[in-house]
Design an enzyme around this catalytic site. Structure first.
Site, PDB file in Angstrom:
ATOM      1  N   HIS A   1      -3.476 -14.051  -5.280  1.00  0.00           N
ATOM      2  CA  HIS A   1      -2.526 -13.092  -5.863  1.00  0.00           C
ATOM      3  C   HIS A   1      -2.669 -11.738  -5.165  1.00  0.00           C
ATOM      4  O   HIS A   1      -1.679 -11.122  -4.753  1.00  0.00           O
ATOM      5  CB  HIS A   1      -2.783 -12.954  -7.367  1.00  0.00           C
ATOM      6  CG  HIS A   1      -2.134 -11.760  -8.001  1.00  0.00           C
ATOM      7  ND1 HIS A   1      -0.779 -11.689  -8.228  1.00  0.00           N
ATOM      8  CD2 HIS A   1      -2.646 -10.584  -8.441  1.00  0.00           C
ATOM      9  CE1 HIS A   1      -0.485 -10.517  -8.788  1.00  0.00           C
ATOM     10  NE2 HIS A   1      -1.602  -9.823  -8.924  1.00  0.00           N
TER      11      HIS A   1
ATOM     12  N   ASP B   1      17.924   3.046  17.387  1.00  0.00           N
ATOM     13  CA  ASP B   1      17.181   1.874  16.881  1.00  0.00           C
ATOM     14  C   ASP B   1      15.700   2.246  16.878  1.00  0.00           C
ATOM     15  O   ASP B   1      15.346   3.387  17.166  1.00  0.00           O
ATOM     16  CB  ASP B   1      17.421   0.644  17.789  1.00  0.00           C
ATOM     17  CG  ASP B   1      17.185  -0.671  17.054  1.00  0.00           C
ATOM     18  OD1 ASP B   1      16.103  -0.824  16.453  1.00  0.00           O
ATOM     19  OD2 ASP B   1      18.076  -1.536  17.056  1.00  0.00           O
TER      20      ASP B   1
ATOM     21  N   TRP C   1     -10.266 -10.872  -2.915  1.00  0.00           N
ATOM     22  CA  TRP C   1      -9.558 -10.443  -1.691  1.00  0.00           C
ATOM     23  C   TRP C   1     -10.479  -9.627  -0.796  1.00  0.00           C
ATOM     24  O   TRP C   1     -10.213  -9.481   0.389  1.00  0.00           O
ATOM     25  CB  TRP C   1      -8.306  -9.649  -2.046  1.00  0.00           C
ATOM     26  CG  TRP C   1      -8.521  -8.193  -2.344  1.00  0.00           C
ATOM     27  CD1 TRP C   1      -9.010  -7.667  -3.497  1.00  0.00           C
ATOM     28  CD2 TRP C   1      -8.260  -7.078  -1.472  1.00  0.00           C
ATOM     29  NE1 TRP C   1      -9.073  -6.300  -3.396  1.00  0.00           N
ATOM     30  CE2 TRP C   1      -8.609  -5.895  -2.161  1.00  0.00           C
ATOM     31  CE3 TRP C   1      -7.751  -6.948  -0.177  1.00  0.00           C
ATOM     32  CZ2 TRP C   1      -8.491  -4.627  -1.612  1.00  0.00           C
ATOM     33  CZ3 TRP C   1      -7.635  -5.675   0.363  1.00  0.00           C
ATOM     34  CH2 TRP C   1      -8.002  -4.539  -0.354  1.00  0.00           C
TER      35      TRP C   1
ATOM     36  N   SER D   1       0.455  -7.835  13.088  1.00  0.00           N
ATOM     37  CA  SER D   1       1.814  -7.472  12.678  1.00  0.00           C
ATOM     38  C   SER D   1       1.866  -6.023  12.196  1.00  0.00           C
ATOM     39  O   SER D   1       2.745  -5.254  12.601  1.00  0.00           O
ATOM     40  CB  SER D   1       2.276  -8.428  11.569  1.00  0.00           C
ATOM     41  OG  SER D   1       3.411  -7.923  10.932  1.00  0.00           O
ATOM     42  N   SER D   2       0.907  -5.634  11.353  1.00  0.00           N
ATOM     43  CA  SER D   2       0.903  -4.274  10.804  1.00  0.00           C
ATOM     44  C   SER D   2       0.698  -3.234  11.895  1.00  0.00           C
ATOM     45  O   SER D   2       1.358  -2.197  11.911  1.00  0.00           O
ATOM     46  CB  SER D   2      -0.208  -4.105   9.770  1.00  0.00           C
ATOM     47  OG  SER D   2       0.015  -4.940   8.689  1.00  0.00           O
TER      48      SER D   2
ATOM     49  N   HIS E   1     -10.193   1.589   1.599  1.00  0.00           N
ATOM     50  CA  HIS E   1      -9.652   2.759   0.924  1.00  0.00           C
ATOM     51  C   HIS E   1      -8.443   3.355   1.637  1.00  0.00           C
ATOM     52  O   HIS E   1      -7.429   3.621   0.990  1.00  0.00           O
ATOM     53  CB  HIS E   1     -10.706   3.804   0.585  1.00  0.00           C
ATOM     54  CG  HIS E   1     -10.191   4.636  -0.545  1.00  0.00           C
ATOM     55  ND1 HIS E   1     -10.233   4.215  -1.855  1.00  0.00           N
ATOM     56  CD2 HIS E   1      -9.482   5.781  -0.550  1.00  0.00           C
ATOM     57  CE1 HIS E   1      -9.610   5.089  -2.609  1.00  0.00           C
ATOM     58  NE2 HIS E   1      -9.136   6.052  -1.849  1.00  0.00           N
TER      59      HIS E   1
ATOM     60  N   GLU F   1      -6.421   1.655   3.152  1.00  0.00           N
ATOM     61  CA  GLU F   1      -5.398   0.661   2.808  1.00  0.00           C
ATOM     62  C   GLU F   1      -4.683   1.034   1.510  1.00  0.00           C
ATOM     63  O   GLU F   1      -3.471   0.862   1.376  1.00  0.00           O
ATOM     64  CB  GLU F   1      -6.052  -0.723   2.698  1.00  0.00           C
ATOM     65  CG  GLU F   1      -5.178  -1.827   2.119  1.00  0.00           C
ATOM     66  CD  GLU F   1      -4.021  -2.229   3.016  1.00  0.00           C
ATOM     67  OE1 GLU F   1      -4.052  -1.877   4.212  1.00  0.00           O
ATOM     68  OE2 GLU F   1      -3.085  -2.875   2.518  1.00  0.00           O
TER      69      GLU F   1
ATOM     70  N   TYR G   1      -4.093   3.964   0.481  1.00  0.00           N
ATOM     71  CA  TYR G   1      -3.138   5.040   0.781  1.00  0.00           C
ATOM     72  C   TYR G   1      -2.010   4.551   1.661  1.00  0.00           C
ATOM     73  O   TYR G   1      -0.901   5.103   1.613  1.00  0.00           O
ATOM     74  CB  TYR G   1      -3.872   6.246   1.366  1.00  0.00           C
ATOM     75  CG  TYR G   1      -4.737   6.850   0.298  1.00  0.00           C
ATOM     76  CD1 TYR G   1      -4.149   7.597  -0.720  1.00  0.00           C
ATOM     77  CD2 TYR G   1      -6.085   6.591   0.222  1.00  0.00           C
ATOM     78  CE1 TYR G   1      -4.907   8.087  -1.761  1.00  0.00           C
ATOM     79  CE2 TYR G   1      -6.849   7.089  -0.815  1.00  0.00           C
ATOM     80  CZ  TYR G   1      -6.261   7.835  -1.801  1.00  0.00           C
ATOM     81  OH  TYR G   1      -6.998   8.309  -2.838  1.00  0.00           O
TER      82      TYR G   1
ATOM     83  N   SER H   1       9.905  11.514  -3.044  1.00  0.00           N
ATOM     84  CA  SER H   1      10.292  12.840  -2.555  1.00  0.00           C
ATOM     85  C   SER H   1      11.723  12.863  -2.020  1.00  0.00           C
ATOM     86  O   SER H   1      12.297  13.937  -1.834  1.00  0.00           O
ATOM     87  CB  SER H   1       9.339  13.309  -1.453  1.00  0.00           C
ATOM     88  OG  SER H   1       8.011  13.311  -1.923  1.00  0.00           O
TER      89      SER H   1
ATOM     90  N   HIS I   1     -17.131   4.852  -2.842  1.00  0.00           N
ATOM     91  CA  HIS I   1     -16.951   4.900  -4.297  1.00  0.00           C
ATOM     92  C   HIS I   1     -16.593   3.526  -4.856  1.00  0.00           C
ATOM     93  O   HIS I   1     -16.611   3.320  -6.057  1.00  0.00           O
ATOM     94  CB  HIS I   1     -15.928   5.977  -4.715  1.00  0.00           C
ATOM     95  CG  HIS I   1     -14.516   5.711  -4.311  1.00  0.00           C
ATOM     96  ND1 HIS I   1     -13.631   6.701  -3.981  1.00  0.00           N
ATOM     97  CD2 HIS I   1     -13.815   4.563  -4.194  1.00  0.00           C
ATOM     98  CE1 HIS I   1     -12.462   6.184  -3.679  1.00  0.00           C
ATOM     99  NE2 HIS I   1     -12.552   4.884  -3.809  1.00  0.00           N
ATOM    100  N   HIS I   2     -16.244   2.585  -3.980  1.00  0.00           N
ATOM    101  CA  HIS I   2     -15.987   1.207  -4.428  1.00  0.00           C
ATOM    102  C   HIS I   2     -17.283   0.437  -4.627  1.00  0.00           C
ATOM    103  O   HIS I   2     -17.258  -0.699  -5.083  1.00  0.00           O
ATOM    104  CB  HIS I   2     -15.127   0.468  -3.396  1.00  0.00           C
ATOM    105  CG  HIS I   2     -13.741   1.014  -3.270  1.00  0.00           C
ATOM    106  ND1 HIS I   2     -12.702   0.591  -4.065  1.00  0.00           N
ATOM    107  CD2 HIS I   2     -13.226   1.964  -2.461  1.00  0.00           C
ATOM    108  CE1 HIS I   2     -11.605   1.253  -3.731  1.00  0.00           C
ATOM    109  NE2 HIS I   2     -11.895   2.101  -2.763  1.00  0.00           N
TER     110      HIS I   2
ATOM    111  N   THR J   1      -3.147  15.475  -4.296  1.00  0.00           N
ATOM    112  CA  THR J   1      -2.290  14.641  -5.144  1.00  0.00           C
ATOM    113  C   THR J   1      -1.671  15.492  -6.247  1.00  0.00           C
ATOM    114  O   THR J   1      -0.487  15.336  -6.585  1.00  0.00           O
ATOM    115  CB  THR J   1      -3.092  13.471  -5.745  1.00  0.00           C
ATOM    116  OG1 THR J   1      -3.853  12.857  -4.708  1.00  0.00           O
ATOM    117  CG2 THR J   1      -2.171  12.443  -6.373  1.00  0.00           C
TER     118      THR J   1
ATOM    119  N   LYS K   1       1.250  17.376  -5.036  1.00  0.00           N
ATOM    120  CA  LYS K   1       2.452  16.548  -4.961  1.00  0.00           C
ATOM    121  C   LYS K   1       3.106  16.407  -6.331  1.00  0.00           C
ATOM    122  O   LYS K   1       4.319  16.598  -6.475  1.00  0.00           O
ATOM    123  CB  LYS K   1       2.106  15.158  -4.410  1.00  0.00           C
ATOM    124  CG  LYS K   1       1.869  15.186  -2.930  1.00  0.00           C
ATOM    125  CD  LYS K   1       1.642  13.815  -2.375  1.00  0.00           C
ATOM    126  CE  LYS K   1       1.900  13.802  -0.894  1.00  0.00           C
ATOM    127  NZ  LYS K   1       3.297  14.007  -0.518  1.00  0.00           N
TER     128      LYS K   1
ATOM    129  N   ARG L   1     -14.048  -8.478 -14.832  1.00  0.00           N
ATOM    130  CA  ARG L   1     -12.870  -8.996 -14.133  1.00  0.00           C
ATOM    131  C   ARG L   1     -13.210 -10.316 -13.452  1.00  0.00           C
ATOM    132  O   ARG L   1     -14.368 -10.714 -13.389  1.00  0.00           O
ATOM    133  CB  ARG L   1     -12.346  -7.971 -13.126  1.00  0.00           C
ATOM    134  CG  ARG L   1     -13.343  -7.587 -12.068  1.00  0.00           C
ATOM    135  CD  ARG L   1     -12.886  -6.396 -11.235  1.00  0.00           C
ATOM    136  NE  ARG L   1     -11.817  -6.752 -10.320  1.00  0.00           N
ATOM    137  CZ  ARG L   1     -11.597  -6.137  -9.148  1.00  0.00           C
ATOM    138  NH1 ARG L   1     -12.377  -5.137  -8.763  1.00  0.00           N
ATOM    139  NH2 ARG L   1     -10.607  -6.502  -8.356  1.00  0.00           N
TER     140      ARG L   1
END
Lengths: 526, 38
Positions: free
Chosen positions: A78, A107, A143, A170-171, A254, A256, A258, A269, A303-304, A329, A332, A451
């Site tokens: 998932h 293009d 994951w 690809s990315s 991390h 990722e 963002y 925006s 922090h993870h 943040t 924003k 979890r």
């Protein structure tokens, strides 16, 4: 910001090829954008089906429908499908459609590479999903793919790793295309500080992708060589260190996060000024805040993993840097609210999703601040509080922004207006059900529910049942989204060039739908 | 740079920048593996 005059030509002789081969061989940014968006929508429902399995199993205590091993495969798949198959390709699709039109380019800079970037994805995900049918099933280690657990995966491991490699390639190619397009292909007069915020956030995201994705590719390559080629990167017995994997993974992981939220900031925006009928408040501070968030994303990763046993100085460093992210943040969120302040607001579906984004993403931000406090994180770590936190950020954040963008730009893409009444129904069903789904998970986490488990103590039964009911309702609501999108593509009231009353920017100077080649002559940007 | 004029110069500039970015990405990949050799 910018005022523009339309300058574009129709070249019917250069229109798209006919039939299926149009989509296989296309180098047109709009075609490739459409392919990305359709792929992301498909993966959204595939990943959503897995979420339904998870919530059905957790509807009540005990084992109901699936074996624990299959449950773990569902949580792992998932996440992989939603992150790499739905959210990221959706943003790349939006970038493909919008960036050339927004900066006045004909293009993307590298159209054939653009085609290749997309067509790697169906193969990557076919391979990833096919692992569910292999002996031992699909990946079940989460994951994050931590060793040594991930190295116990059956035959699926090399397939998963190669699929991740393809997604990464690809990315990175997509990111290279965005950077080159934005830096080299802007229309004359379109200076960097005149660019729409969506283009800015995507430019910064593209740099994050180039810096972060190779790190993930390196991490999974090391897993592969540890398993099959006798290395011991993460094996303590051979001089390696399994905790090092966590550091490497989150050095990717991390940024990722963002990568999945900065383009959403850009979308919001664009939408809020349009429906508040005011220019965006604090344009330049938005740009600098985005760049600050991107920089900080590289110095907060641990922090993870507060609970792995880091030195105190390390824990303090990562706690403070993480809390620092709240500053840009906050800038924003303040700017979005200030843009709405005394605006002549209307509440069409894109605006509803954008306002919900501001409110609900901020809830996810606040729970993130709670998790950043090291001693408190020792209690929350690996509980449903974390699950609630990142789903607020990624579902009511990233996914809501993608839906806002879809409603905002669908009339431009298709030339048809979507059914506003159905759009609003879809919004309210989604907004209510998503909170019923994820808000109770805060309570479950605070009460100690871990979890990634298929069964739980009876004390967690009530909130799990409510969460599952919200999940089923949210899942069903998205079928309405699918119906609205299909209906809009097939027909509807005609949309003019400037679809929304106060829409500013080059893309709104083009007819709806825009010609196959957008700006064959340079538009004038003042 | 005006993308609507001087297509050849633009194509060269695009490819130059794309290769530079690709080399950076490959450098990160190889570098991260090498520094982690036990």
């Amino acid at each position: 910001m910018t005022t523009t005059t339309a300058a574009h030509g129709e070249h019917p002789e250069h229109g798209p090829a006919r039939g299926l081969m149009r989509w296989v061989t296309t180098t047109n940014h709009k075609d490739i954008g459409t392919l990305y968006l359709l792929f992301a929508l498909t993966m959204f429902f595939v990943g959503g089906a897995m979420a339904m399995v998870i919530r059905a199993e957790l509807f009540q205590p005990g084992l109901q429908f699936v074996e624990p091993q299959f449950f773990n495969q569902m949580t792992t798949m998932h996440a992989l499908v939603m992150i790499f198959g739905a959210v990221m390709p959706a943003f790349v699709g939006l970038a493909n459609w919008q960036i050339p039109m927004m900066i006045g380019a004909p293009d993307m800079a590298l159209p054939r590479m653009n085609n290749w970037s997309f067509w790697l994805l169906p193969f990557a995900f076919a391979m990833l999903l096919s692992t569910l049918f292999l002996t031992g099933g699909g990946p079940a280690g989460g994951w994050t793919m931590y060793p040594p657990l991930m190295l116990q995966t059956g035959e699926a491991l090399p397939f998963v790793i190669f699929a991740v490699h393809l997604m990464g390639i690809s990315s990175v190619m997509g990111a290279i295309n965005v950077i080159v397009t934005v830096l080299n292909m802007r229309a004359p007069g379109m200076t960097l500080m005149k660019m729409p915020l969506f283009v800015w956030t995507w430019l910064i995201t593209a740099f994050l992708l180039i810096a972060a994705m190779p790190v993930l590719a390196g991490a999974v390559t090391m897993l592969l060589t540890d398993r099959y080629f006798g290395t011991a990167f993460f094996d303590a017995a051979g001089g390696g260190d399994p905790v090092m994997y966590q550091h490497i993974f989150w050095f990717f992981g991390h940024p990722e996060v963002y990568i999945m939220i900065l383009p959403a900031f850009g979308i919001v925006s664009q939408i809020i000024p349009t429906f508040a009928r005011k220019p965006l408040f604090g344009y330049s501070s938005m740009v600098y805040a985005t760049a600050s968030i991107a920089f900080l994303s590289f110095i907060v990763w641990a922090h993870h993993m507060f609970t792995v046993g880091m030195p105190l100085a390390g824990e303090l460093f990562f706690m403070y840097t993480t809390m620092l992210i709240a500053v840009p943040t906050g800038v924003k969120v303040f700017n979005w609210v200030a843009t709405m302040w005394r605006g002549s607001m209307t509440f069409e579906t894109p605006m509803l999703f954008a306002i919900a984004f501001v409110f609900l993403f901020t809830i996810g931000g606040f729970s993130g601040l709670m998790l950043a406090i090291t001693p408190v994180d020792f209690q929350y770590h690996d509980t449903y509080f974390v699950v609630a936190h990142f789903h607020y950020v990624l579902v009511t954040g990233a996914v809501f922004a993608i839906m806002a963008a879809a409603y905002f730009w669908l009339p431009k893409w298709t030339g048809h207006r979507y059914d506003e009444r159905l759009g609003r129904i879809h919004f309210w069903l989604s907004a209510v059900s998503v909170n019923v789904l994820f808000f109770p998970q805060h309570f479950l986490g605070l009460a100690g529910m871990p979890r990634r488990i298929p069964d739980y103590a009876v004390q967690f039964a009530d909130w799990n049942m409510i969460s599952s009911l919200g999940g089923f309702a949210f899942g069903a609501s998205q079928l309405l989204f699918l119906y609205i999108v299909v209906k809009t593509i097939r027909g509807g009231a005609r949309a003019g060039a400037e679809v929304w009353e106060e829409a500013h920017g080059l893309e709104w100077t083009l007819p709806s739908p825009p010609p196959y080649h957008s700006f064959t002559e340079a538009p004038e940007v003042r | 740079m005006d993308p609507h004029h001087d297509a050849r110069r633009l194509r060269r500039a695009n490819l130059r920048l794309a290769w530079l970015l690709a080399l950076v990405a490959i450098g990160f990949l190889v570098g991260f593996i090498l520094v982690n050799l036990p």
